[in-house]
Design a protein around this motif. Structure first.
Motif, mmCIF file in Angstrom:
data_model
loop_
_atom_site.group_PDB
_atom_site.id
_atom_site.type_symbol
_atom_site.label_atom_id
_atom_site.label_comp_id
_atom_site.label_asym_id
_atom_site.label_seq_id
_atom_site.Cartn_x
_atom_site.Cartn_y
_atom_site.Cartn_z
ATOM 1 N N GLY A 43 0.868 -1.179 0.000
ATOM 2 C CA GLY A 43 0.000 0.000 0.000
ATOM 3 C C GLY A 43 0.893 1.213 0.000
ATOM 4 N N TYR A 49 0.180 -1.975 5.541
ATOM 5 C CA TYR A 49 0.318 -2.920 4.433
ATOM 6 C C TYR A 49 1.758 -2.978 3.921
ATOM 7 N N GLY A 75 -3.704 0.443 -2.756
ATOM 8 C CA GLY A 75 -4.443 -0.214 -1.682
ATOM 9 C C GLY A 75 -5.171 -1.465 -2.143
ATOM 10 N N SER A 153 -8.681 2.069 -3.919
ATOM 11 C CA SER A 153 -8.297 1.691 -2.559
ATOM 12 C C SER A 153 -9.498 1.122 -1.816
#
Length: 322
Positions: A43, A49, A75, A153
């Motif tokens: 991410g 992430y 994302g 995302s």
């Protein structure tokens, strides 16, 4: 003279043992791995992430001698697209976005061939404003400049659903569609009034922001969570962001959604098994850099419905149970 020779032999013997152990550790990987460069779709650089993906890539590279790196992405939706196309071997995704992907709903026109490797931890919705802001509720966001998350995302998925449940028209908000790092910079400079984020706690970027710019998190009422659950097939869980987090003086209600590590349904079963060995065997090391990794639990990792577990994951968890 004999002492020196003996010493050299001892040292040489120790080096041989260490080399053999190292080669053994690396050679224990499945032959289904290839020598190409593999990616973990993470991410933004300021989120959990990417940090988790970077740490897991290091575990796999060290323990299995595979070429693995984490890459920055927009994302969950972006990660699912990358995994399904084969651009990334692994990726992180919110449970709701992953459920949409396998059903071909929401941001996905058609079902994607993705499956779950494991359930990792729960993520929490953050709606961040400056502490001195006059914005107190979601209703106050109309007419303001607020990032609802980057395009593609998982943040954007939840933001739209929660605003709809709170009877706030997303079209009434000026949304610059920023990722986490850009949202943080814009809030600090006064370029936006607030931003939505969904991530593990603490999210590194927001924790750093709170040290220099006092912030508040807007409450997400439980009846809004109930409305979202009534309107969509995926169930969200009411939760709370605790006192002290990001300097909060009182807890704030919000919603939680589990996070999954995902891969393509075409990934060899033994490769997925190796990934899980790296994940669980390296859990303590991972948690040193990524606190969310400490939440990894074999008894909970199998609960990824409605996203099916990959056959390699099923095999791994069955072996651990026997």
């Amino acid at each position: 003279m004999s002492v020196r020779i003996t010493g050299r032999r001892i040292v040489a013997g120790m080096l041989a043992v260490l080399l053999a152990a190292s080669m053994s550790a690396c050679s224990s990987r499945s032959p289904d791995w290839d020598d190409t460069d593999h990616e973990i779709a993470g991410g933004g650089a300021n989120g959990v992430y990417f940090a988790y993906g970077d740490a897991l890539a290091a575990e796999l590279a060290t323990g299995f001698d595979v070429r693995m790196t984490a890459v920055q992405t927009a994302g969950s939706v972006d990660n699912l697209l990358r995994v399904s196309s084969g651009e990334a071997l692994l990726g992180f995704a919110q449970g709701d976005a992953a459920a949409d992907a396998v059903e071909g709903e929401g941001a996905f026109r058609d079902p994607l061939p993705v499956q779950a490797v494991a359930r990792l931890y729960d993520e929490y919705l953050h709606v961040v404003v400056r502490a001195d802001s006059d914005i107190d509720r979601l209703d106050d966001l109309a007419g303001r400049v607020v990032s609802l998350g980057a395009e593609n995302s998982g943040v954007n998925v939840i933001a739209s659903r929660v605003l709809d449940a709170a009877d706030v028209d997303p079209a009434s908000i000026s949304d610059p569609e920023l990722g986490l790092a850009a949202s943080i910079d814009a809030l600090q400079s006064g370029g936006i009034d607030g931003f939505f984020w969904v991530g593990g706690v603490p999210t590194p970027g927001i924790a750093e922001l709170a040290q220099t710019t006092p912030v508040r998190l807007l409450p997400i009422e439980q009846n809004w969570v109930n409305r979202v659950n009534e309107r969509y097939s995926y169930a969200y869980r009411p939760s709370d962001l605790p006192v002290g987090l990001y300097g909060l003086e009182e807890s704030e209600p919000t919603l939680a959604v589990p996070n999954y590590l995902v891969t393509s349904s075409g990934t060899p079963a033994e490769v997925v098994s190796d990934v899980l060995r790296a994940l669980f065997d390296g859990r303590t090391r991972l948690a040193h850099d990524v606190p969310a990794a400490a939440l990894l639990d074999r008894t909970q990792a199998i609960f990824t419905g409605p996203v099916p577990l990959h056959p390699g994951a099923i095999e791994y968890f069955r072996e651990q149970r026997d």
